[in-house]
Design a protein around this motif. Structure first.
Motif, short mmCIF file in Angstrom:
data_model
loop_
_atom_site.label_atom_id
_atom_site.label_comp_id
_atom_site.label_asym_id
_atom_site.label_seq_id
_atom_site.Cartn_x
_atom_site.Cartn_y
_atom_site.Cartn_z
N HIS A 59 0.84 -1.20 0.00
CA HIS A 59 0.00 0.00 0.00
C HIS A 59 0.88 1.24 0.00
O HIS A 59 2.01 1.22 0.47
N GLN A 60 0.34 2.32 -0.53
CA GLN A 60 1.07 3.58 -0.54
C GLN A 60 0.48 4.57 0.45
O GLN A 60 0.87 5.73 0.49
N GLY A 61 -0.44 4.10 1.26
CA GLY A 61 -1.05 4.89 2.33
C GLY A 61 -1.29 3.97 3.51
O GLY A 61 -1.08 2.75 3.42
N GLY A 62 -1.72 4.53 4.59
CA GLY A 62 -2.00 3.74 5.78
C GLY A 62 -3.08 2.70 5.53
O GLY A 62 -3.98 2.91 4.72
N VAL A 63 -2.99 1.57 6.22
CA VAL A 63 -3.98 0.50 6.12
C VAL A 63 -4.98 0.71 7.26
O VAL A 63 -4.61 0.66 8.43
N TYR A 64 -6.25 0.93 6.90
CA TYR A 64 -7.27 1.29 7.89
C TYR A 64 -8.34 0.23 8.10
O TYR A 64 -9.20 0.40 8.97
N ALA A 65 -8.30 -0.85 7.33
CA ALA A 65 -9.24 -1.95 7.55
C ALA A 65 -8.59 -3.23 7.06
O ALA A 65 -7.89 -3.24 6.03
N VAL A 66 -8.80 -4.31 7.80
CA VAL A 66 -8.34 -5.64 7.40
C VAL A 66 -9.46 -6.63 7.71
O VAL A 66 -10.19 -6.48 8.68
N ALA A 67 -9.61 -7.63 6.84
CA ALA A 67 -10.64 -8.65 7.03
C ALA A 67 -10.13 -9.95 6.43
O ALA A 67 -9.27 -9.96 5.55
N LEU A 68 -10.68 -11.05 6.91
CA LEU A 68 -10.30 -12.37 6.41
C LEU A 68 -11.58 -13.15 6.14
O LEU A 68 -12.46 -13.22 7.00
#
Length: 80
Positions: A59-68
């Motif tokens: 990513h080139q910006g912050g990661v603000y959500a993750v899901a599996l």
């Protein structure tokens, strides 16, 4: 920082210096914990030990959500 707490006992179980910047997302999925950060990475952690299983960039910006879901991880970022 990632901190794992015992809700029943009200005590801190473990603390992990997880990322190079703020942790902005967390997902609990079976035996994995996924975290996202403003350092543009996301990581997969082992449930019992909080040992890092894998770290991912891209990513080139912050990661603000993750899901599996079904063994596939999804991340959302502030990428332009």
């Amino acid at each position: 920082m990632l901190r794992e707490w015992s809700v029943a006992e009200g005590s801190l179980l473990r603390t992990v210096a997880a990322h190079g910047s703020f942790v902005t997302a967390l997902c609990v999925a079976g035996d994995l914990r996924l975290s996202g950060s403003s350092d543009q990475t996301w990581k997969a952690w082992e449930r019992g030990t909080l040992e890092c299983r894998a770290a991912f960039g891209g990513h080139q910006g912050g990661v603000y959500a993750v899901a599996l879901a079904d063994g596939v991880a999804f991340t959302a970022s502030s990428d332009a």
